[in-house]
Design an enzyme around this catalytic site. Structure first.
Site, mmCIF file in Angstrom:
data_model
loop_
_atom_site.group_PDB
_atom_site.id
_atom_site.type_symbol
_atom_site.label_atom_id
_atom_site.label_comp_id
_atom_site.label_asym_id
_atom_site.label_seq_id
_atom_site.Cartn_x
_atom_site.Cartn_y
_atom_site.Cartn_z
ATOM 1 N N GLY A 37 -71.907 40.048 6.716
ATOM 2 C CA GLY A 37 -73.028 40.946 6.985
ATOM 3 C C GLY A 37 -74.324 40.202 7.195
ATOM 4 O O GLY A 37 -74.511 39.096 6.672
ATOM 5 N N LEU A 38 -75.209 40.813 7.957
ATOM 6 C CA LEU A 38 -76.517 40.231 8.217
ATOM 7 C C LEU A 38 -77.314 40.161 6.918
ATOM 8 O O LEU A 38 -76.979 40.843 5.945
ATOM 9 C CB LEU A 38 -77.250 41.105 9.241
ATOM 10 C CG LEU A 38 -76.652 41.073 10.654
ATOM 11 C CD1 LEU A 38 -77.291 42.149 11.519
ATOM 12 C CD2 LEU A 38 -76.838 39.701 11.273
ATOM 13 N N ALA B 59 -80.135 41.017 4.243
ATOM 14 C CA ALA B 59 -80.765 42.284 3.837
ATOM 15 C C ALA B 59 -79.860 43.487 4.032
ATOM 16 O O ALA B 59 -80.321 44.589 4.269
ATOM 17 C CB ALA B 59 -82.085 42.506 4.561
ATOM 18 N N ARG B 60 -78.553 43.269 3.949
ATOM 19 C CA ARG B 60 -77.606 44.401 4.016
ATOM 20 C C ARG B 60 -77.040 44.725 2.638
ATOM 21 O O ARG B 60 -76.011 45.378 2.515
ATOM 22 C CB ARG B 60 -76.471 44.081 4.992
ATOM 23 C CG ARG B 60 -76.674 44.623 6.393
ATOM 24 C CD ARG B 60 -77.915 44.106 7.039
ATOM 25 N NE ARG B 60 -78.145 44.695 8.372
ATOM 26 C CZ ARG B 60 -79.177 44.410 9.144
ATOM 27 N NH1 ARG B 60 -80.093 43.543 8.724
ATOM 28 N NH2 ARG B 60 -79.327 44.975 10.328
ATOM 29 N N GLY B 61 -77.676 44.205 1.616
ATOM 30 C CA GLY B 61 -77.246 44.549 0.260
ATOM 31 C C GLY B 61 -75.998 43.809 -0.196
ATOM 32 O O GLY B 61 -75.348 44.220 -1.162
ATOM 33 N N LYS B 62 -75.651 42.705 0.492
ATOM 34 C CA LYS B 62 -74.436 41.977 0.117
ATOM 35 C C LYS B 62 -74.454 41.508 -1.332
ATOM 36 O O LYS B 62 -73.482 41.677 -2.055
ATOM 37 C CB LYS B 62 -74.238 40.756 1.029
ATOM 38 C CG LYS B 62 -73.856 41.098 2.444
ATOM 39 C CD LYS B 62 -73.439 39.862 3.231
ATOM 40 C CE LYS B 62 -74.512 38.787 3.267
ATOM 41 N NZ LYS B 62 -75.771 39.233 3.902
ATOM 42 N N SER B 63 -75.582 40.919 -1.727
ATOM 43 C CA SER B 63 -75.628 40.378 -3.087
ATOM 44 C C SER B 63 -75.578 41.493 -4.124
ATOM 45 O O SER B 63 -74.965 41.340 -5.183
ATOM 46 C CB SER B 63 -76.873 39.514 -3.273
ATOM 47 O OG SER B 63 -76.772 38.387 -2.430
ATOM 48 N N ASP C 80 -70.353 34.773 -1.213
ATOM 49 C CA ASP C 80 -71.496 35.605 -0.820
ATOM 50 C C ASP C 80 -72.310 34.869 0.241
ATOM 51 O O ASP C 80 -73.086 33.968 -0.068
ATOM 52 C CB ASP C 80 -72.339 35.901 -2.071
ATOM 53 C CG ASP C 80 -73.483 36.846 -1.782
ATOM 54 O OD1 ASP C 80 -73.525 37.418 -0.671
ATOM 55 O OD2 ASP C 80 -74.345 37.014 -2.658
ATOM 56 N N CYS D 82 -75.848 48.146 7.624
ATOM 57 C CA CYS D 82 -76.860 49.187 7.409
ATOM 58 C C CYS D 82 -77.298 49.731 8.748
ATOM 59 O O CYS D 82 -77.881 49.002 9.552
ATOM 60 C CB CYS D 82 -78.084 48.629 6.693
ATOM 61 S SG CYS D 82 -77.840 48.371 4.960
ATOM 62 N N GLU E 179 -62.393 57.512 -29.914
ATOM 63 C CA GLU E 179 -62.478 56.186 -30.501
ATOM 64 C C GLU E 179 -61.133 55.456 -30.382
ATOM 65 O O GLU E 179 -60.074 56.097 -30.294
ATOM 66 C CB GLU E 179 -62.897 56.302 -31.981
ATOM 67 C CG GLU E 179 -63.119 54.983 -32.702
ATOM 68 C CD GLU E 179 -64.091 54.031 -32.017
ATOM 69 O OE1 GLU E 179 -64.103 53.947 -30.771
ATOM 70 O OE2 GLU E 179 -64.845 53.337 -32.732
ATOM 71 N N HIS F 97 -68.235 56.523 -29.638
ATOM 72 C CA HIS F 97 -67.924 55.976 -30.946
ATOM 73 C C HIS F 97 -68.234 54.488 -30.863
ATOM 74 O O HIS F 97 -68.583 53.996 -29.799
ATOM 75 C CB HIS F 97 -66.446 56.223 -31.252
ATOM 76 C CG HIS F 97 -66.100 57.690 -31.200
ATOM 77 N ND1 HIS F 97 -66.079 58.480 -32.313
ATOM 78 C CD2 HIS F 97 -65.815 58.506 -30.161
ATOM 79 C CE1 HIS F 97 -65.782 59.722 -31.972
ATOM 80 N NE2 HIS F 97 -65.617 59.762 -30.662
#
Lengths: 519, 519
Positions: free
Chosen positions: B3-4, B6-10, B131, B164, B378, B446
């Protein structure tokens, strides 16, 4: 549903409906093709349960349908059904858009089926599946408009499209159609030709789900080549997410799924429920016989697999040839260097209770992949663990009565006490995993667990699940097929230390009555 | 990853890694950008844990990398790093393919990072995430070739692409980059311009996953606009299926997740574990205060939500403006007729045990959506249910010692007895459901359940989970943010019958030591 004929739509709908019903979300399929055949005067041999859908009832319903608004006398515009459809013969000509009267009939039937679906979802059920081609944008828009008109904003609409790009899969699907309701008994070569013409007519006007629906923010799922590729768009709700998850874990592999209970335990001998007892001597004998019988069945399957692979049927079919080929050989199976299917893995899954784990003890762990799973544990009886039914009845007569009145919903009191619904919920993970994998699997469970597993694989009615007769020593062999799940039952014979096949393999309830399966 | 910038990869990788690690599949992220910055001589302020990755160690690694075959002296061909990269400043010029030396350095760093990943997966972990943009077919083919060369056929490769198309989301992502490692402290207007140039350079050569990968039968997942649309191709294995399922249930909604234990129970007073006791008087007071405090917090959130909506920041940023806007206002939130976000639902989920159910008793069920869930019960202590730790120690000293030696893997004996891993397994469904929905939620669990939930949301290290200090009366408030999970802790004050915020909100273990969070 969206998709051309022979794209496996009905197969997918049946399977999804079975899963959702099993999860206790009432789901019904509304098949436009079946209704079309009835409207056109064909006998409805393929209806699972005969419904009183006659031409007269169609006319009555049509007064509330959006194709003919109320006040417009439906009789006036209704085409004479048998004139158009030529009685039984719904040949390709019937699907030609140039055949106006037939097109009107098809439109009318589609929209009436939708109205029937809406009536079901709004008043009785949770999910209705409209099983039809819905191959044009106009038809899909008409569906959305009608849903909004009748049900308002709250009812979610999700389009599920099936596409086949894989020629082998497509041909297998077409072959399956030749033995279906429209062509049953006809010459397969001619029937195939006619069917291909019908598909070609649809193809001309077919618009796949895509940019238009994305811009409009419409929820959809696309399945391409049954599980090869799945696209999910704006799928938001819980049921939608469940459906995608299920469809993602889908395959057509040819394999066997075996279900049985553990061998007899010391608590079984004493008549106590729950607990964590070990196997009795008889139980150990069962475990030994089970391992040998599975080994035998595995070998038989392998021989059959190789033989079928070598003689797999041809496309186009030869005259008189009506067996569908098995696309699964190339889809779900790995192929060895000689182009023959590789022998399958065989998984043996037990619960974490001693009697289940010990029932798998004679399987060779070099040849079988053996795993223990908490999800397969027996329904926990809470405070009643380790008691006999007689003890429960005398200590907690109210609880005993409550349970008898509604076994499916009854939850045992006390920490950890479960109901059937709780067991369904935890077996969901097991079911999705079995659907995902392509290996053989033997599930060694318990009474309730076996009932719930069979309820899924054989599509049992809700009311039958908790009453199903699943005695010790019973073994169920299931094989997923393109047209449903084939199954056989066997009973352990302690004299021969082998298994006897039960004729007809009918399931019965505890009163000995036959239980209906929707496989 | 594909992905380019700023495409939220990280963001996606961090979240997926947190989920898989929580499921006890060792996962590590190998970030090429970070390595590039180190190679180019920038200080690595953003590394979560400083690693000894120096230029020298890069050179050493490169002798085994496929970009420079063994025997070829890497020093000879290595470009002088600081000359090319201009020290700290990795401006768009650095990413221009015409800048040959820089291109070589980038290629080299990418492939060395892959080698580091392979070393991890083959010798220590289960899943490595590379990444990086991997935006050309050539680069992706090089990755597959290298994986096959080093790891053979058995290691699965799955490409996960983030696209995106939504401008608002994209701009919010870009804003986030301006406060990131490449642009920290720079003028935001200039930085944005430079960043857009860098993206434009990548865009020229960018090839999205598609037909080519489909024909080659390569496994991939595409995420479009973070959850709006998901495409899964040939995703087969268990881990792959888990990953798609998780990604399908993903949203950026701005909301709160609250976690606490039930109020004090009569068994707590007696020091007994497990069981199904009711609340003590003190426990009831807690329940009452909890309902009021949540009502208060809900109101505060709502006011903040409306205020932020009205003053949401602009794109392009004004000079000096470094706050990222909240794309979630349009993505995850419904908008009313005035264009303002609708007030959120608030869910309260309890276990099925009395002490948890009773802790929710003062919530108004007209205003809160209250549900009981078995999955939140629990950890079952099997045979030790209802005993004190002293009794367990004297009755089963061996079991007591085994448990102390390894609490995470220890499973209590007896029917239903569980380990932490069993609890993780059943809480998976709860986690995916919380991720799927966009409502606020309060989970009343719990001790063990709260530990395991916090372990997921705050990315705790495996060894810390079972030792986390989660006293009665502690309340955790979590807010998912684009850069991780923000959290606050509160402690119930029985004198004021209200909650005190704990400064710094550090988590500690039972010995009082601070526990590291990876949120």
């Amino acid at each position: 549903m969206v998709g051309l004929p022979a794209r496996g739509k009905s197969y997918i709908t049946k399977k999804v409906a079975r899963y959702l019903n099993w999860l206790q979300h009432d789901t019904e399929i509304f098949n436009v093709g079946r209704r079309r055949r009835i409207a056109a005067g064909a006998p409805d041999n393929f209806a699972p349960t005969p419904k009183p859908a006659t031409a007269a009832s169609l006319l009555k319903l049509s007064t509330t349908s959006f194709s003919s608004p109320p006040g417009n006398n439906p009789k006036r515009t209704d085409p004479n059904i048998s004139d158009i459809a030529g009685g039984l013969n719904q040949s390709a000509a019937f699907f030609d858009p140039a055949n106006k009267a037939a097109a009107e009939l098809r439109e009318k039937v589609a929209l009436e089926t939708l109205d029937e679906l809406l009536e079901y979802v709004l008043h009785r059920g949770s999910i209705g599946i409209l099983d039809a081609t819905n191959s044009t944008r106009g038809r899909r828009q008409a569906i959305i408009d009608r849903v909004r008109e009748v049900a308002g904003k709250e009812l979610g609409v999700l389009f599920l499209e099936s596409e086949c790009h894989d020629q082998q899969l497509l041909e297998a699907n077409m072959r399956l159609k030749l033995s279906g309701p429209d062509y049953k008994g006809q010459d397969p070569v001619k029937a195939l030709e006619d069917f291909k013409q019908r598909v070609a007519i649809y193809e001309k006007n077919y618009v796949t789900l895509g940019d238009f629906e994305e811009k409009a923010g419409i929820q959809f799922i696309k399945m391409i080549d049954v599980g090869r590729k799945v696209v999910a768009h704006q799928v938001k709700g819980f049921l939608g997410a469940q459906t995608v998850y299920f469809l993602l874990n889908f395959n057509l592999a040819h394999r066997q799924i075996w279900i049985t209970r553990h061998g007899e335990s010391l608590d079984n001998v004493a008549g106590k429920i729950g607990g964590d007892a070990s196997l009795s001597e008889e139980g150990k004998k069962y475990a030994r016989a089970l391992a040998s019988f599975m080994e035998h069945q595995r070998r038989v399957f392998r021989e059959r697999q190789l033989q079928k692979h070598d003689e797999s049927s041809h496309m186009p079919p030869r005259p008189g040839d009506i067996t569908p080929p098995n696309p699964e050989y190339s889809k779900g199976d790995s192929i060895d260097d000689d182009g023959r299917p590789v022998e399958k893995n065989f998984c043996v899954w037990t619960s974490m209770l001693q009697r289940s784990v010990a029932t798998a003890q004679f399987f060779d762990d070099e040849e079988y992949d053996i795993k223990e799973m908490r999800m397969l544990n027996e329904l926990s009886a809470g405070v009643a663990e380790g008691l006999t039914y007689a003890e429960i009845k005398s200590s907690w007569p109210d609880q005993y009565a409550l349970r008898r009145a509604d076994k499916l919903h009854y939850r045992y009191p006390g920490a950890g006490g479960e109901s059937y619904l709780d067991v369904i919920n935890r077996l969901r993970t097991v079911i999705v995993e079995v659907e995902r994998m392509t290996d053989h699997v033997l599930l060694i469970g318990h009474r309730v667990v076996a009932r719930v597993l069979l309820a899924y694989f054989l599509g049992l009615d809700r009311n039958d699940v908790a009453k199903l007769d699943v005695p010790l020593g019973r073994l169920y062999g299931l094989e997923p097929k393109p047209y449903g799940t084939q199954f056989n039952s066997y009973q352990y014979n302690s004299e021969t230390e082998w298994f006897d096949q039960i004729p007809n393999s009918q399931l019965t309830n505890e009163e000995g009555l036959v239980v209906k399966v929707n496989n």
